[in-house]
Scaffold this motif. Structure first.
Motif, PDB file in Angstrom:
ATOM      1  N   ILE A  45       0.837  -1.205   0.000  1.00  0.00           N
ATOM      2  CA  ILE A  45       0.000   0.000   0.000  1.00  0.00           C
ATOM      3  C   ILE A  45       0.874   1.259   0.000  1.00  0.00           C
ATOM      4  CG2 ILE A  45      -1.667   1.349   1.356  1.00  0.00           C
ATOM      5  CD1 ILE A  45      -2.863  -1.103  -0.033  1.00  0.00           C
ATOM      6  N   LEU A  46       1.979   1.207   0.760  1.00  0.00           N
ATOM      7  CA  LEU A  46       2.872   2.360   0.852  1.00  0.00           C
ATOM      8  C   LEU A  46       3.743   2.534  -0.391  1.00  0.00           C
ATOM      9  CD1 LEU A  46       4.165   2.009   4.538  1.00  0.00           C
ATOM     10  CD2 LEU A  46       2.417   3.577   3.691  1.00  0.00           C
ATOM     11  N   LEU A  47       4.013   1.440  -1.110  1.00  0.00           N
ATOM     12  CA  LEU A  47       4.961   1.463  -2.227  1.00  0.00           C
ATOM     13  C   LEU A  47       4.608   2.479  -3.317  1.00  0.00           C
ATOM     14  CD1 LEU A  47       7.579   0.215  -3.242  1.00  0.00           C
ATOM     15  CD2 LEU A  47       6.228  -1.584  -4.350  1.00  0.00           C
ATOM     16  N   PRO A  48       3.348   2.546  -3.795  1.00  0.00           N
ATOM     17  CA  PRO A  48       3.032   3.537  -4.847  1.00  0.00           C
ATOM     18  C   PRO A  48       3.273   4.983  -4.397  1.00  0.00           C
ATOM     19  CG  PRO A  48       1.273   1.916  -4.644  1.00  0.00           C
ATOM     20  CD  PRO A  48       2.189   1.699  -3.485  1.00  0.00           C
ATOM     21  N   ILE A  49       3.014   5.275  -3.105  1.00  0.00           N
ATOM     22  CA  ILE A  49       3.241   6.622  -2.582  1.00  0.00           C
ATOM     23  C   ILE A  49       4.731   6.946  -2.613  1.00  0.00           C
ATOM     24  CG2 ILE A  49       2.916   8.165  -0.598  1.00  0.00           C
ATOM     25  CD1 ILE A  49       0.657   6.294   0.312  1.00  0.00           C
ATOM     26  N   VAL A  50       5.548   5.950  -2.241  1.00  0.00           N
ATOM     27  CA  VAL A  50       7.003   6.128  -2.224  1.00  0.00           C
ATOM     28  C   VAL A  50       7.536   6.321  -3.639  1.00  0.00           C
ATOM     29  CG1 VAL A  50       9.205   4.995  -1.706  1.00  0.00           C
ATOM     30  CG2 VAL A  50       7.316   4.844  -0.076  1.00  0.00           C
ATOM     31  N   LEU A  51       7.098   5.484  -4.556  1.00  0.00           N
ATOM     32  CA  LEU A  51       7.587   5.554  -5.930  1.00  0.00           C
ATOM     33  C   LEU A  51       7.100   6.817  -6.635  1.00  0.00           C
ATOM     34  CD1 LEU A  51       7.178   1.829  -7.066  1.00  0.00           C
ATOM     35  CD2 LEU A  51       9.240   2.994  -6.259  1.00  0.00           C
ATOM     36  N   SER A 166      16.309   2.647  12.592  1.00  0.00           N
ATOM     37  CA  SER A 166      15.703   3.190  11.382  1.00  0.00           C
ATOM     38  C   SER A 166      16.227   4.590  11.085  1.00  0.00           C
ATOM     39  CB  SER A 166      14.180   3.209  11.531  1.00  0.00           C
ATOM     40  OG  SER A 166      13.570   3.675  10.352  1.00  0.00           O
ATOM     41  N   ARG A 167      16.396   5.401  12.140  1.00  0.00           N
ATOM     42  CA  ARG A 167      16.963   6.750  11.966  1.00  0.00           C
ATOM     43  C   ARG A 167      18.375   6.670  11.395  1.00  0.00           C
ATOM     44  NH1 ARG A 167      16.410   9.684  17.578  1.00  0.00           N
ATOM     45  NH2 ARG A 167      18.146  10.848  16.660  1.00  0.00           N
ATOM     46  N   TRP A 168      19.163   5.748  11.935  1.00  0.00           N
ATOM     47  CA  TRP A 168      20.521   5.536  11.418  1.00  0.00           C
ATOM     48  C   TRP A 168      20.456   5.048   9.969  1.00  0.00           C
ATOM     49  CZ3 TRP A 168      22.108   0.526  10.031  1.00  0.00           C
ATOM     50  CH2 TRP A 168      23.430   0.444   9.577  1.00  0.00           C
ATOM     51  N   GLY A 169      19.503   4.139   9.690  1.00  0.00           N
ATOM     52  CA  GLY A 169      19.363   3.593   8.346  1.00  0.00           C
ATOM     53  C   GLY A 169      18.997   4.646   7.309  1.00  0.00           C
ATOM     54  N   SER A 170      18.171   5.605   7.723  1.00  0.00           N
ATOM     55  CA  SER A 170      17.778   6.677   6.800  1.00  0.00           C
ATOM     56  C   SER A 170      18.985   7.505   6.372  1.00  0.00           C
ATOM     57  CB  SER A 170      16.736   7.589   7.464  1.00  0.00           C
ATOM     58  OG  SER A 170      15.510   6.901   7.642  1.00  0.00           O
ATOM     59  N   SER A 171      19.935   7.704   7.302  1.00  0.00           N
ATOM     60  CA  SER A 171      21.139   8.462   6.961  1.00  0.00           C
ATOM     61  C   SER A 171      22.047   7.666   6.029  1.00  0.00           C
ATOM     62  CB  SER A 171      21.892   8.848   8.236  1.00  0.00           C
ATOM     63  OG  SER A 171      22.408   7.696   8.898  1.00  0.00           O
ATOM     64  N   VAL A 172      22.001   6.336   6.138  1.00  0.00           N
ATOM     65  CA  VAL A 172      22.824   5.476   5.277  1.00  0.00           C
ATOM     66  C   VAL A 172      22.241   5.401   3.871  1.00  0.00           C
ATOM     67  CG1 VAL A 172      23.619   3.096   4.896  1.00  0.00           C
ATOM     68  CG2 VAL A 172      23.710   4.099   7.193  1.00  0.00           C
ATOM     69  N   GLY A 174      19.777   7.416   2.581  1.00  0.00           N
ATOM     70  CA  GLY A 174      19.356   8.699   2.029  1.00  0.00           C
ATOM     71  C   GLY A 174      17.873   8.783   1.774  1.00  0.00           C
ATOM     72  N   MET A 175      17.102   7.861   2.350  1.00  0.00           N
ATOM     73  CA  MET A 175      15.656   7.827   2.130  1.00  0.00           C
ATOM     74  C   MET A 175      14.906   8.466   3.287  1.00  0.00           C
ATOM     75  SD  MET A 175      15.031   4.064   0.479  1.00  0.00           S
ATOM     76  CE  MET A 175      15.964   3.522  -0.949  1.00  0.00           C
ATOM     77  N   ASN A 176      13.697   8.966   3.006  1.00  0.00           N
ATOM     78  CA  ASN A 176      12.889   9.558   4.066  1.00  0.00           C
ATOM     79  C   ASN A 176      12.188   8.477   4.893  1.00  0.00           C
ATOM     80  OD1 ASN A 176      10.607   8.706   2.621  1.00  0.00           O
ATOM     81  ND2 ASN A 176      10.285  10.703   1.681  1.00  0.00           N
ATOM     82  N   GLY A 177      11.452   8.915   5.910  1.00  0.00           N
ATOM     83  CA  GLY A 177      10.823   7.969   6.826  1.00  0.00           C
ATOM     84  C   GLY A 177       9.803   7.061   6.172  1.00  0.00           C
ATOM     85  N   LEU A 178       9.001   7.601   5.244  1.00  0.00           N
ATOM     86  CA  LEU A 178       7.973   6.803   4.591  1.00  0.00           C
ATOM     87  C   LEU A 178       8.592   5.702   3.734  1.00  0.00           C
ATOM     88  CD1 LEU A 178       4.963   6.400   4.056  1.00  0.00           C
ATOM     89  CD2 LEU A 178       5.156   8.000   2.143  1.00  0.00           C
ATOM     90  N   ALA A 179       9.628   6.045   2.972  1.00  0.00           N
ATOM     91  CA  ALA A 179      10.296   5.060   2.116  1.00  0.00           C
ATOM     92  C   ALA A 179      10.966   3.982   2.973  1.00  0.00           C
ATOM     93  CB  ALA A 179      11.325   5.746   1.228  1.00  0.00           C
ATOM     94  N   PHE A 250       3.223   9.644   8.314  1.00  0.00           N
ATOM     95  CA  PHE A 250       4.394  10.236   7.666  1.00  0.00           C
ATOM     96  C   PHE A 250       4.019  11.436   6.794  1.00  0.00           C
ATOM     97  CE2 PHE A 250       6.410   6.133   8.707  1.00  0.00           C
ATOM     98  CZ  PHE A 250       7.546   6.625   9.327  1.00  0.00           C
ATOM     99  N   LEU A 251       2.809  11.454   6.262  1.00  0.00           N
ATOM    100  CA  LEU A 251       2.356  12.637   5.530  1.00  0.00           C
ATOM    101  C   LEU A 251       2.256  13.836   6.483  1.00  0.00           C
ATOM    102  CD1 LEU A 251      -0.416  11.142   3.201  1.00  0.00           C
ATOM    103  CD2 LEU A 251       1.721  12.201   2.471  1.00  0.00           C
ATOM    104  N   ALA A 252       1.751  13.581   7.702  1.00  0.00           N
ATOM    105  CA  ALA A 252       1.678  14.639   8.719  1.00  0.00           C
ATOM    106  C   ALA A 252       3.075  15.091   9.118  1.00  0.00           C
ATOM    107  CB  ALA A 252       0.909  14.139   9.937  1.00  0.00           C
ATOM    108  N   MET A 253       3.994  14.131   9.220  1.00  0.00           N
ATOM    109  CA  MET A 253       5.365  14.445   9.608  1.00  0.00           C
ATOM    110  C   MET A 253       6.042  15.317   8.550  1.00  0.00           C
ATOM    111  SD  MET A 253       8.501  11.825  10.496  1.00  0.00           S
ATOM    112  CE  MET A 253       7.564  10.950  11.735  1.00  0.00           C
ATOM    113  N   GLU A 254       5.817  15.001   7.270  1.00  0.00           N
ATOM    114  CA  GLU A 254       6.431  15.778   6.191  1.00  0.00           C
ATOM    115  C   GLU A 254       5.889  17.208   6.146  1.00  0.00           C
ATOM    116  OE1 GLU A 254       5.912  13.625   2.571  1.00  0.00           O
ATOM    117  OE2 GLU A 254       7.306  12.028   3.120  1.00  0.00           O
ATOM    118  N   ARG A 255       4.614  17.391   6.532  1.00  0.00           N
ATOM    119  CA  ARG A 255       3.994  18.708   6.470  1.00  0.00           C
ATOM    120  C   ARG A 255       4.296  19.568   7.691  1.00  0.00           C
ATOM    121  NH1 ARG A 255      -0.257  19.443   2.754  1.00  0.00           N
ATOM    122  NH2 ARG A 255      -1.130  21.031   4.124  1.00  0.00           N
ATOM    123  N   ALA A 256       4.403  18.900   8.880  1.00  0.00           N
ATOM    124  CA  ALA A 256       4.503  19.692  10.119  1.00  0.00           C
ATOM    125  C   ALA A 256       5.676  19.322  11.014  1.00  0.00           C
ATOM    126  CB  ALA A 256       3.198  19.569  10.908  1.00  0.00           C
ATOM    127  N   GLY A 257       6.433  18.299  10.646  1.00  0.00           N
ATOM    128  CA  GLY A 257       7.579  17.914  11.465  1.00  0.00           C
ATOM    129  C   GLY A 257       7.266  16.801  12.452  1.00  0.00           C
TER     130      GLY A 257
END
Length: 317
Positions: A45-51, A166-172, A174-179, A250-257
């Motif tokens: 379900i999340l994959l199309p949003i990420v792509l 996961s936070r460490w993984g995002s830095s490795v 380069g992907m955002n939280g949703l991806a 994650f949509l809320a996070m991207e809009r408001a932090g």
């Protein structure tokens, strides 16, 4: 801003109804089977949003990314959510919801020990208050069946660890939280599928049958009872609760932090037990109500602390 709070409202309701939905199909699906199905479909379900984003390629830093998602998938789906499913089997949905909602507090500890991040004064106060709330809910003097609570605590602890990794993984990657969440779900589902297939090998199943703590995992089904009879509840669990809940979060996070989006986990300890009481008739003891209030206080302090830290960081910039 209205759209942001709508996202938060939807995500909060979805996450708060999670334990109720999972409890309602107890005995219909194996805990491991339901874990596999809901995270595989949730990831799809999340994959199309990420792509659609276009900025999150499937394989950024290919081999490192694969390693990160195998690790986060194992921690989140295979370990934490399996313990979570089992906890719901042995304890009240309302209790599991409250205990699991303490995972951000445990994440503070892991951030301190693993990432060497300092715990602020408010963070430490929140940690202490949340632990007090847990003790009130547990009420050690009257604890006769600690299994459900132990499983719920294990789930919250490992989910807190997953959050830090996961936070460490995002830095490795380069992907955002949703991806990161999407690929974590898919990787974890694949790992769980491999374990389920292994459990269906006759020799392995016979060995598991001899071990009491592994007996219930032998020959775990994959598609048993996945039928039109249970279509609506599976749709709600997989699409709305798992996929939709995380998507709107994650949509809320991207809009408001992060600090605003985290309101979801601060409301859940209060809302989930009330929904469980209304919908499936969970009985909530007076000590549980008191513990919920105490944990909510700790959550509010965490929220205030995160906002202050964000403001300080903005001022420094």
């Amino acid at each position: 801003m209205k759209k942001t709070f709508l996202y938060i409202l939807i995500s909060t309701f979805m996450f708060s109804s999670m334990e109720i939905a999972l409890k309602s199909v107890q005995g219909v699906f194996s805990p491991i089977q339901l874990n596999l199905v809901r995270f595989f479909i949730g990831g799809l379900i999340l994959l199309p949003i990420v792509l659609k984003n276009g900025k999150q390629p499937l394989m950024t830093k290919k081999w490192k990314s694969i390693g990160v998602f195998l690790l986060t998938g194992f921690l989140c789906v295979v370990v934490s959510m399996t313990l979570y499913q089992l906890a719901i089997m042995y304890d009240e949905a309302s209790t599991v919801a409250v205990v699991f909602s303490c995972n951000p507090v445990f994440a503070l500890l892991f951030a301190f020990f693993i990432l060497k991040e300092k715990i602020s004064r408010l963070g430490f106060i929140s940690l202490v208050i949340s632990i007090v709330g847990l003790i009130i809910i547990v009420n050690p003097e009257n604890l006769t069946n600690p299994l459900g609570l132990t499983l719920a605590l294990g789930s919250a602890l490992t989910f807190g660890l997953y959050g830090i990794v996961s936070r460490w993984g995002s830095s490795v990657t380069g992907m955002n939280g949703l991806a990161t969440t999407c690929y974590t779900f898919l990787a974890g589902a694949i790992e769980l599928l491999i374990l389920v297939l292994i459990s269906n090998i006759n020799q392995v199943a016979l060995l598991m049958d001899k071990l009491e703590w592994l007996k219930s995992f032998a020959k775990t089904p994959i598609l048993h009872n996945v039928s039109l009879q249970y279509f609506w509840i599976l749709l709600f669990i997989c699409v709305f609760v798992t996929g939709g809940g995380f998507a709107f979060y994650f949509l809320a996070m991207e809009r408001a932090g992060v600090s605003i989006a985290s309101i979801v986990f601060f409301i859940k300890p209060g809302l989930a037990p009330i929904l469980a009481m209304i919908i499936i008739g969970d009985k909530i003891a007076i000590n549980t109500w008191i513990g919920i209030v105490v944990i909510l206080i700790g959550s509010v302090i965490t929220f205030i602390g995160s906002q202050l830290e964000q403001k300080n960081a903005e001022l420094e910039e």
